[in-house]
Design a protein around this motif. Structure first.
Motif, PDB file in Angstrom:
ATOM      1  N   VAL B  39     -10.837   0.030 -10.475  1.00 31.13           N
ATOM      2  CA  VAL B  39     -10.292  -0.266  -9.146  1.00 31.13           C
ATOM      3  C   VAL B  39     -10.892  -1.577  -8.616  1.00 31.13           C
ATOM      4  O   VAL B  39     -10.200  -2.397  -8.013  1.00 31.13           O
ATOM      5  CB  VAL B  39     -10.564   0.917  -8.186  1.00 31.13           C
ATOM      6  CG1 VAL B  39     -10.232   0.534  -6.756  1.00 31.13           C
ATOM      7  CG2 VAL B  39      -9.746   2.133  -8.606  1.00 31.13           C
ATOM      8  N   PHE B  55      -0.942  -0.341  -8.466  1.00 29.52           N
ATOM      9  CA  PHE B  55      -1.829   0.525  -9.236  1.00 29.52           C
ATOM     10  C   PHE B  55      -2.301   1.683  -8.369  1.00 29.52           C
ATOM     11  O   PHE B  55      -2.808   1.491  -7.272  1.00 29.52           O
ATOM     12  CB  PHE B  55      -3.042  -0.262  -9.750  1.00 29.52           C
ATOM     13  CG  PHE B  55      -4.045   0.602 -10.454  1.00 29.52           C
ATOM     14  CD1 PHE B  55      -3.845   0.992 -11.770  1.00 29.52           C
ATOM     15  CD2 PHE B  55      -5.168   1.074  -9.789  1.00 29.52           C
ATOM     16  CE1 PHE B  55      -4.756   1.826 -12.405  1.00 29.52           C
ATOM     17  CE2 PHE B  55      -6.078   1.904 -10.424  1.00 29.52           C
ATOM     18  CZ  PHE B  55      -5.870   2.279 -11.730  1.00 29.52           C
ATOM     19  N   ASN B  56      -2.114   2.916  -8.861  1.00 25.18           N
ATOM     20  CA  ASN B  56      -2.581   4.124  -8.182  1.00 25.18           C
ATOM     21  C   ASN B  56      -3.560   4.820  -9.122  1.00 25.18           C
ATOM     22  O   ASN B  56      -3.210   5.167 -10.247  1.00 25.18           O
ATOM     23  CB  ASN B  56      -1.378   5.021  -7.873  1.00 25.18           C
ATOM     24  CG  ASN B  56      -1.770   6.302  -7.145  1.00 25.18           C
ATOM     25  OD1 ASN B  56      -2.908   6.762  -7.239  1.00 25.18           O
ATOM     26  ND2 ASN B  56      -0.824   6.871  -6.418  1.00 25.18           N
ATOM     27  N   ALA B  57      -4.798   5.007  -8.660  1.00 26.61           N
ATOM     28  CA  ALA B  57      -5.846   5.580  -9.505  1.00 26.61           C
ATOM     29  C   ALA B  57      -5.518   7.005  -9.955  1.00 26.61           C
ATOM     30  O   ALA B  57      -6.112   7.508 -10.896  1.00 26.61           O
ATOM     31  CB  ALA B  57      -7.182   5.565  -8.762  1.00 26.61           C
ATOM     32  N   ASN B  58      -4.564   7.655  -9.270  1.00 26.76           N
ATOM     33  CA  ASN B  58      -4.200   9.016  -9.653  1.00 26.76           C
ATOM     34  C   ASN B  58      -3.306   9.052 -10.880  1.00 26.76           C
ATOM     35  O   ASN B  58      -3.187  10.064 -11.535  1.00 26.76           O
ATOM     36  CB  ASN B  58      -3.474   9.711  -8.503  1.00 26.76           C
ATOM     37  CG  ASN B  58      -4.414   9.950  -7.356  1.00 26.76           C
ATOM     38  OD1 ASN B  58      -5.324  10.755  -7.460  1.00 26.76           O
ATOM     39  ND2 ASN B  58      -4.215   9.217  -6.276  1.00 26.76           N
ATOM     40  N   GLU B  59      -2.640   7.964 -11.158  1.00 25.58           N
ATOM     41  CA  GLU B  59      -1.742   7.940 -12.308  1.00 25.58           C
ATOM     42  C   GLU B  59      -1.849   6.581 -13.005  1.00 25.58           C
ATOM     43  O   GLU B  59      -0.863   5.840 -13.093  1.00 25.58           O
ATOM     44  CB  GLU B  59      -0.296   8.240 -11.912  1.00 25.58           C
ATOM     45  CG  GLU B  59       0.124   7.639 -10.597  1.00 25.58           C
ATOM     46  CD  GLU B  59       1.485   8.128 -10.110  1.00 25.58           C
ATOM     47  OE1 GLU B  59       1.999   7.493  -9.173  1.00 25.58           O
ATOM     48  OE2 GLU B  59       2.018   9.115 -10.651  1.00 25.58           O
TER      49      GLU B  59
END
Lengths: 402, 85
Positions: B39, B55-59
């Motif tokens: 991140v 960018f999504n840290a969950n996916e």
């Protein structure tokens, strides 16, 4: 040790401005999350949240009060008024001297911080309102609740990020259980839905742009909410002697620290808090019928939490129900455990289990009964409320039907 | 400094390595960069190139932005720069 019961509950959150309104929304599986309404929302990448709507501060507080009350204090007072009124208690003499208020919050007066930083940095002003400090301080809500209800005993604020409310209620529970205080007003409040608050969360890349879908395979993050939950914790004999209506018994609690990572949760830390709460309340794991999950809707939390529950409960994990009401009211950060305790009381008192809404796809790593999308009638005797904070600080409360 | 050299500099700094230890086929995992480091790297990339990285840290694997190797990250930045200029 004394027994501790809950004799009053109050709230304001995205689902309702009172406890009955919130119960109704939870029963119906209603979603309180929607488009954010705030200044500069077009500069945010995350544009949804569980905002308290239809709320007019000036109908609840006068001008002098509003000059001193940040939105998180307003929410705490509104919830406390409902809780204390339901309890029927009036605080004077010895009762007032020994009774106090312990509230959780993570950000404190974030709206005040946001507005005043904007004013001095953004707009170049060199003068701020004289009450900025007493308005933004984290203990402002607890202090104003103490003043409004004449609570002169032990009072303070607990800040453990997303577990603040559960830690606060754990402290209040200990005080009543030990005989130190006959009554404690406790819970938590948060109002971080301001430009700076949402912008900060955006940076971490864990927020969803569309919905909070805990335990669903297609979940994509958390959604922030705001509001407060406040309860009256009372010593059992004190409550029965005056014929109070008892909502539930606080049966046990435990706290643990992961001591491992500032953001990633730990299965062991969560499991130790859950099993610790059972041991503290001398609760047989098979007695637990419902768990209000921390259930943030992030990949990291949901998998870890389900694994921790499976570890602690073994086969019984497949029988019990576990739901995340954050899908409806959002994540209230420091206030979340307090609003979520309402789902626990509703389960015990009304026999209704609040659902996990927005659930679309089964996730093999979260293969528990998450009460998807629709509330369910069930008779449960013991329930748990989980809270696992950033920083690895965990607090779990156990409630029992009385 | 071209895109490639700048990305390698950012990633090397995050991994506490010398830029010469970062190759085009290095993966973030092989360089010891964890989810928080990822991140932070993406933030540095956005700041360095004045772009917005989806960018999504969950996916992380479902993002349109391919983070599977240093080469794919560089290619992703080139595409974003072209789209967002």
């Amino acid at each position: 040790m004394k027994r501790v019961v809950i004799t009053g509950a109050g709230t304001i959150n995205a689902l309702g401005h009172t406890v009955p309104e919130t119960y109704e929304a939870m029963r119906e599986g209603r979603c309180g999350i929607g488009e954010l309404e705030m200044r500069d929302v077009d500069r945010l990448a995350i544009k949804i949240g569980g905002q308290v709507r239809g709320y007019k501060a000036d109908t609840c507080f006068n001008r002098q009060q509003l000059a001193l009350y940040d939105r998180f204090t307003q929410f705490a007072l509104i919830a406390a008024r409902e809780a204390v009124k339901q309890s029927g208690l009036e605080f004077s003499g010895d009762l007032a001297a020994k009774s106090g208020v312990v509230l959780g919050t993570s950000g404190g007066g974030m709206q005040t911080l946001d507005e005043n930083y904007r004013s001095v940095y953004g707009e170049g002003k060199n003068r701020v309102h004289p009450f900025v400090v007493p308005k933004l301080m984290n203990n402002a809500a607890a202090s104003h609740v103490s003043m409004e209800f004449n609570l002169k005993g032990p009072s303070f604020t607990v800040a453990t990020a997303c577990a603040s409310s559960n830690h606060a209620m754990s402290q209040a529970f200990q005080m009543v259980r030990s005989g130190m205080s006959p009554v404690m007003v406790t819970g938590g409040s948060e109002s971080m839905l301001c430009f700076g608050g949402v912008k900060a969360w955006e940076g971490l890349r864990v927020m969803s742009k569309d919905a909070c879908r805990p335990f669903s395979a297609n979940r994509n993050g958390m959604v922030q909410g705001e509001g407060a939950g406040v309860f009256v914790f009372e010593e059992y004999e004190h409550a029965t002697a005056r014929g109070a209506d008892i909502l539930a018994e606080v049966a046990g609690f435990a706290m643990s620290s992961d001591a491992s990572d500032i953001v990633m949760p730990s299965k062991q830390g969560a499991a130790r808090a859950i099993s610790g709460a059972l041991a503290d309340g001398r609760i047989n794991p098979e007695e637990v019928g419902y768990i209000n999950a921390h259930g943030t809707g992030t990949a990291a939390n949901d998998k870890t939490e389900c694994a921790a529950v499976a570890d602690v409960f073994g086969q019984h994990a497949d029988t019990l129900m576990i739901s995340s009401t954050k899908s409806m009211h959002g994540h209230l950060i420091g206030g979340t455990g307090a609003v979520e305790l309402l789902a626990c009381i509703m389960a015990l008192r009304e026999g209704v289990i609040a659902p996990t809404i927005g659930y679309q796809e089964a996730d093999p790593e979260c293969a528990l009964d998450v009460v998807p999308n629709e509330a369910r009638e069930a008779d449960v005797d013991v329930v748990l409320s989980n809270a696992f904070a950033f920083g690895g600080l965990n607090a779990v409360l156990a409630l029992r039907k009385v | 400094m071209n895109v490639k050299d700048k990305v390698i500099e950012i990633i090397a700094e995050q991994a506490v390595l010398d830029p010469s230890d970062v190759t085009m086929d290095s993966t973030l995992e092989s360089l010891g960069i964890d989810s928080l480091g990822l991140v932070e790297s993406i933030f540095s990339i956005e700041e360095a190139f004045d772009i917005s990285v989806p960018f999504n840290a969950n996916e992380p694997t479902q993002s349109e932005f391919d983070i599977s190797s240093v080469a794919s990250i560089i290619a992703g930045i080139e595409t974003l720069k072209a789209q967002q200029s």
